[in-house]
Motif scaffolding. Structure first.
Motif, PDB file in Angstrom:
ATOM      1  N   SER A 177       0.843  -1.194   0.000  1.00  0.00           N
ATOM      2  CA  SER A 177       0.000   0.000   0.000  1.00  0.00           C
ATOM      3  C   SER A 177       0.877   1.243   0.000  1.00  0.00           C
ATOM      4  O   SER A 177       1.912   1.292   0.673  1.00  0.00           O
ATOM      5  N   VAL A 178       0.462   2.248  -0.771  1.00  0.00           N
ATOM      6  CA  VAL A 178       1.190   3.514  -0.766  1.00  0.00           C
ATOM      7  C   VAL A 178       0.710   4.416   0.354  1.00  0.00           C
ATOM      8  O   VAL A 178       1.305   5.475   0.600  1.00  0.00           O
ATOM      9  N   ASP A 179      -0.361   4.019   1.023  1.00  0.00           N
ATOM     10  CA  ASP A 179      -0.898   4.824   2.117  1.00  0.00           C
ATOM     11  C   ASP A 179      -0.346   4.404   3.474  1.00  0.00           C
ATOM     12  O   ASP A 179      -0.543   5.104   4.464  1.00  0.00           O
ATOM     13  N   ASP A 180       0.328   3.272   3.529  1.00  0.00           N
ATOM     14  CA  ASP A 180       0.909   2.813   4.785  1.00  0.00           C
ATOM     15  C   ASP A 180       2.158   1.998   4.453  1.00  0.00           C
ATOM     16  O   ASP A 180       2.109   0.783   4.308  1.00  0.00           O
ATOM     17  N   ILE A 181       3.281   2.681   4.306  1.00  0.00           N
ATOM     18  CA  ILE A 181       4.536   2.046   3.924  1.00  0.00           C
ATOM     19  C   ILE A 181       5.311   1.688   5.183  1.00  0.00           C
ATOM     20  O   ILE A 181       5.690   2.570   5.956  1.00  0.00           O
ATOM     21  N   VAL A 182       5.508   0.416   5.369  1.00  0.00           N
ATOM     22  CA  VAL A 182       6.187  -0.078   6.569  1.00  0.00           C
ATOM     23  C   VAL A 182       7.449  -0.819   6.148  1.00  0.00           C
ATOM     24  O   VAL A 182       7.390  -1.759   5.356  1.00  0.00           O
ATOM     25  N   LEU A 183       8.588  -0.399   6.670  1.00  0.00           N
ATOM     26  CA  LEU A 183       9.858  -1.037   6.354  1.00  0.00           C
ATOM     27  C   LEU A 183      10.335  -1.833   7.567  1.00  0.00           C
ATOM     28  O   LEU A 183      10.681  -1.256   8.607  1.00  0.00           O
ATOM     29  N   GLU A 184      10.301  -3.149   7.419  1.00  0.00           N
ATOM     30  CA  GLU A 184      10.830  -4.039   8.451  1.00  0.00           C
ATOM     31  C   GLU A 184      12.177  -4.568   7.981  1.00  0.00           C
ATOM     32  O   GLU A 184      12.309  -5.028   6.853  1.00  0.00           O
ATOM     33  N   PRO A 185      13.193  -4.541   8.836  1.00  0.00           N
ATOM     34  CA  PRO A 185      14.525  -4.929   8.376  1.00  0.00           C
ATOM     35  C   PRO A 185      14.745  -6.437   8.402  1.00  0.00           C
ATOM     36  O   PRO A 185      14.106  -7.168   9.170  1.00  0.00           O
ATOM     37  N   LEU A 186      15.648  -6.892   7.542  1.00  0.00           N
ATOM     38  CA  LEU A 186      16.218  -8.231   7.671  1.00  0.00           C
ATOM     39  C   LEU A 186      17.343  -8.138   8.692  1.00  0.00           C
ATOM     40  O   LEU A 186      18.222  -7.271   8.571  1.00  0.00           O
ATOM     41  N   LEU A 187      17.318  -9.000   9.683  1.00  0.00           N
ATOM     42  CA  LEU A 187      18.276  -8.918  10.788  1.00  0.00           C
ATOM     43  C   LEU A 187      19.334 -10.002  10.629  1.00  0.00           C
ATOM     44  O   LEU A 187      19.034 -11.204  10.712  1.00  0.00           O
ATOM     45  N   PHE A 188      20.575  -9.588  10.387  1.00  0.00           N
ATOM     46  CA  PHE A 188      21.683 -10.511  10.196  1.00  0.00           C
ATOM     47  C   PHE A 188      22.604 -10.471  11.413  1.00  0.00           C
ATOM     48  O   PHE A 188      22.822  -9.404  12.010  1.00  0.00           O
ATOM     49  N   ARG A 189      23.170 -11.633  11.724  1.00  0.00           N
ATOM     50  CA  ARG A 189      24.146 -11.693  12.812  1.00  0.00           C
ATOM     51  C   ARG A 189      25.279 -12.615  12.413  1.00  0.00           C
ATOM     52  O   ARG A 189      25.057 -13.706  11.874  1.00  0.00           O
ATOM     53  N   LYS A 190      26.483 -12.142  12.652  1.00  0.00           N
ATOM     54  CA  LYS A 190      27.671 -12.968  12.471  1.00  0.00           C
ATOM     55  C   LYS A 190      28.593 -12.719  13.654  1.00  0.00           C
ATOM     56  O   LYS A 190      29.174 -11.636  13.777  1.00  0.00           O
ATOM     57  N   GLY A 191      28.703 -13.701  14.511  1.00  0.00           N
ATOM     58  CA  GLY A 191      29.468 -13.513  15.736  1.00  0.00           C
ATOM     59  C   GLY A 191      28.858 -12.418  16.577  1.00  0.00           C
ATOM     60  O   GLY A 191      27.678 -12.459  16.925  1.00  0.00           O
ATOM     61  N   LYS A 192      29.654 -11.377  16.857  1.00  0.00           N
ATOM     62  CA  LYS A 192      29.187 -10.266  17.666  1.00  0.00           C
ATOM     63  C   LYS A 192      28.726  -9.082  16.819  1.00  0.00           C
ATOM     64  O   LYS A 192      28.410  -8.022  17.352  1.00  0.00           O
ATOM     65  N   THR A 193      28.679  -9.264  15.500  1.00  0.00           N
ATOM     66  CA  THR A 193      28.242  -8.191  14.601  1.00  0.00           C
ATOM     67  C   THR A 193      26.778  -8.392  14.230  1.00  0.00           C
ATOM     68  O   THR A 193      26.370  -9.494  13.846  1.00  0.00           O
ATOM     69  N   GLN A 194      26.001  -7.321  14.323  1.00  0.00           N
ATOM     70  CA  GLN A 194      24.582  -7.364  13.974  1.00  0.00           C
ATOM     71  C   GLN A 194      24.272  -6.247  12.975  1.00  0.00           C
ATOM     72  O   GLN A 194      24.649  -5.093  13.192  1.00  0.00           O
ATOM     73  N   MET A 195      23.582  -6.617  11.896  1.00  0.00           N
ATOM     74  CA  MET A 195      23.242  -5.640  10.868  1.00  0.00           C
ATOM     75  C   MET A 195      21.766  -5.755  10.518  1.00  0.00           C
ATOM     76  O   MET A 195      21.258  -6.855  10.297  1.00  0.00           O
ATOM     77  N   ALA A 196      21.093  -4.607  10.460  1.00  0.00           N
ATOM     78  CA  ALA A 196      19.688  -4.536  10.048  1.00  0.00           C
ATOM     79  C   ALA A 196      19.642  -3.985   8.627  1.00  0.00           C
ATOM     80  O   ALA A 196      20.106  -2.874   8.378  1.00  0.00           O
ATOM     81  N   LEU A 197      19.101  -4.776   7.681  1.00  0.00           N
ATOM     82  CA  LEU A 197      19.049  -4.390   6.273  1.00  0.00           C
ATOM     83  C   LEU A 197      17.615  -4.037   5.897  1.00  0.00           C
ATOM     84  O   LEU A 197      16.729  -4.900   5.879  1.00  0.00           O
ATOM     85  N   TYR A 198      17.384  -2.768   5.589  1.00  0.00           N
ATOM     86  CA  TYR A 198      16.075  -2.294   5.140  1.00  0.00           C
ATOM     87  C   TYR A 198      16.071  -2.233   3.615  1.00  0.00           C
ATOM     88  O   TYR A 198      17.080  -1.893   2.990  1.00  0.00           O
TER      89      TYR A 198
END
Length: 582
Positions: A177-198
């Motif tokens: 929907s263009v009236d309610d744009i929601v971006l949920e991230p992909l959550l990656f983890r490698k060891g002690k590193t965490q990255m959220a990819l939108y």
């Protein structure tokens, strides 16, 4: 904290990140590439393989570097409906370079069913499928060239859905929907590193701009948000005054907790992350891997890169692509060329007694123009050969890509334009684009207010010129404005076809090479009107012809009003007075 971490990461070597993870259990290494435009000019005898060779080089490089996965910011394909040959080449490249027996060295913590698949199918990442050995997953969003469209019935499908069904990519970033744009991230983890990819797949810039202005775009954040490096993939116009205020996405729209934006759609390669105003986050613009328009930005060296993320720091290590055809361009004003100005002066002096008008199309002037432009092109061809000779052997493009692209933009006000095909015949076999070396244009005078008829005729003329040169940087907002001005000059209003849908179809036809854009627009419009009429069929059974005609007219007016409310407001021809932008 996120901005400070980004600043440290963008410093490159100062951040203390090695070039290879060396088995580092805490470092994510990600291939970054975008705008491959596979299938561009695939039927051209010289340039037909350019896009495929660059795409394969990017995947080969990622495999050689041993990256954990790859991200792509849109436009893997050049056309919305790629040919069988293009589909085959892309699938073959992905299967060759992304499948293998290496272990996956990272975790995906997100609910996969919320991000992947469609129609209840393929609701997980491709490397989790027990029937496939994927060891370099590709996560991608769609661009404006390969975005989903209504294909059959109400199903919205695009070229990336085919790759997804073949289990070759992980396609995410779609919005319902263009009236309610929601971006949920992909959550990656490698060891002690965490990255959220939108990921935010391409939307019409005017719609997305309006959604940001109306606070209809929401970014969801993971718990313990401060411990994540936040990366956004986006495929939109960047802010540029020439495009208009609403035909781009401002960096101010992007939330400050984002650390890095990987910006697709813009073709000039500026892959090294640059800070935004206020140093809130960094923007990396990888650029395209093939020149799709012969404009100045495409002449920059093409790059891909490896994004390295460790703990709260990151950097992008650029890699210059080899499989890119040399491209040189320059601009020239004919009246300032010595030989041309001399010929003009001689013709003017000789013809003053008979005719005060300069015979710009005379043989002498045309010969001077021809000679001046040939000299310019010859100089560019020599320069291309010199630049190739100066490059190390391991950086040279394959022999099939060494024939250069050459473009000369010619301002020829008051002077004749030459035939590109005739002019380019002398350079066949020496340049890759003999049929469109020259781009003629005239200096545009300042326009005075005009009457309705003159404005309509001029808008139509401008529209023809804009479409003719749309591949050379004509901006989308100008095309929209010119078509709207043309429709305003029509005596009768559009009835069954609404102005905003006609403009939308023209955009898809011109900018996305979608040959079926108008037919789809007409079919969808008819189905919509037929459905509305069927809903009132029983109530109209006993009505007379005039009453039924009034009912049809009312339905069309209601449908048109609905379009004007849901599409970008400034597209509509019969609209309310524009409001001042906040």
């Amino acid at each position: 904290m996120a901005a400070e971490a980004s600043a440290a990461g963008a410093a490159g070597a100062a951040a203390g990140l090695p070039g290879d993870d060396g088995g580092d259990p805490d470092m994510l290494r990600i291939l970054v590439f975008t705008d491959n435009h596979c299938g561009f000019m695939e039927r051209d005898a010289v340039r037909g393989e350019d896009s495929f060779l660059a795409f394969e080089e990017a995947l080969q490089f990622g495999r050689k570097e041993g990256v954990d996965f790859a991200v792509n910011s849109g436009d893997i394909f050049h056309e919305n409906r790629p040919s069988r040959y293009t589909n085959h080449r892309v699938l073959s490249a992905l299967r060759t370079h992304c499948m293998g027996s290496r272990p996956i060295r990272f975790e995906l913590l997100s609910d996969q069913a919320r991000h992947f698949g469609s129609e209840g199918k393929f609701r997980r990442v491709n490397y989790m499928d027990p029937h496939f050995n994927v060891d370099m997953p590709v996560f991608c969003i769609h661009g404006n060239h390969d975005d989903p469209t209504i294909d059959r019935g109400d199903a919205s499908l695009g070229a990336l859905h085919v790759l997804e069904a073949a289990n070759m990519v992980n396609y995410f970033g779609r919005q319902r929907s263009v009236d309610d744009i929601v971006l949920e991230p992909l959550l990656f983890r490698k060891g002690k590193t965490q990255m959220a990819l939108y990921g935010l797949g391409n939307m019409r810039d005017e719609r997305l701009h309006a959604a940001f202005m109306a606070d209809k775009v929401r970014f969801m954040r993971p718990t313990n948000a401060g411990s994540w490096v936040n990366v956004l993939l986006i495929h939109q116009n960047r802010e540029d005054p020439r495009r208009g205020l609403k035909s781009c996405i401002k960096v101010d729209f992007i939330p400050k907790f984002i650390d890095l934006v990987i910006w697709g759609h813009e073709h000039d390669s500026r892959i090294v992350p640059q800070p935004t105003a206020g140093n809130h986050f960094f923007v990396s613009q990888p650029g395209s891997s093939v020149a799709t328009s012969l404009m100045e930005g495409e002449a920059l060296p093409k790059h891909i890169g490896v994004l390295e993320v460790k703990h709260s720091r990151f950097r992008i290590v650029p890699h210059r692509l080899r499989c890119v055809r040399p491209f040189l361009t320059e601009s020239v004003t004919l009246a300032q060329e010595p030989a041309v100005s001399s010929a003009m002066a001689a013709e003017r002096a000789e013809g003053l007694a008979l005719d005060d008008a300069m015979p710009a199309g005379s043989a002498a002037v045309r010969a001077a123009v021809q000679d001046a432009l040939e000299a310019r092109v010859e100089a560019l061809v020599r320069r291309a050969a010199e630049e190739l000779a100066a490059r190390p052997a391991d950086e040279l493009p394959p022999k099939a890509l060494q024939l250069p692209l050459v473009r000369v933009r010619v301002e020829h006000t008051g002077l004749p334009a030459l035939s590109n095909k005739i002019f380019g015949a002398d350079f066949a076999g020496r340049v890759a684009n003999p049929g469109d070396i020259l781009l003629f244009h005239k200096a545009r005078p300042k326009r005075e207010p005009r009457g309705k008829a003159a404005s309509s005729a001029a808008a139509g003329s401008d529209l023809d010129e804009l479409i003719q040169h749309q591949g050379d940087g004509a901006d989308r907002s100008s095309m929209t404005d010119l078509l709207r001005d043309t429709l305003k000059g029509m005596d009768g209003k559009l009835r069954a076809l609404t102005d905003v849908r006609l403009i939308g179809a023209l955009e898809r036809f011109v900018w996305e090479n979608d040959a079926a854009a108008f037919q789809e627009m007409v079919d969808q419009r008819l189905k919509r009107l037929q459905r509305n009429l069927m809903d009132q069929a029983h109530a109209q059974l006993g009505a007379g012809r005039a009453q039924r005609a009034d009912s049809v007219g009312k339905l069309i007016e209601e449908d048109t009003a609905r379009d004007h409310r849901s599409w970008p407001p400034h597209w509509a021809i019969h609209e309310q007075e524009p409001q001042a932008e906040p």
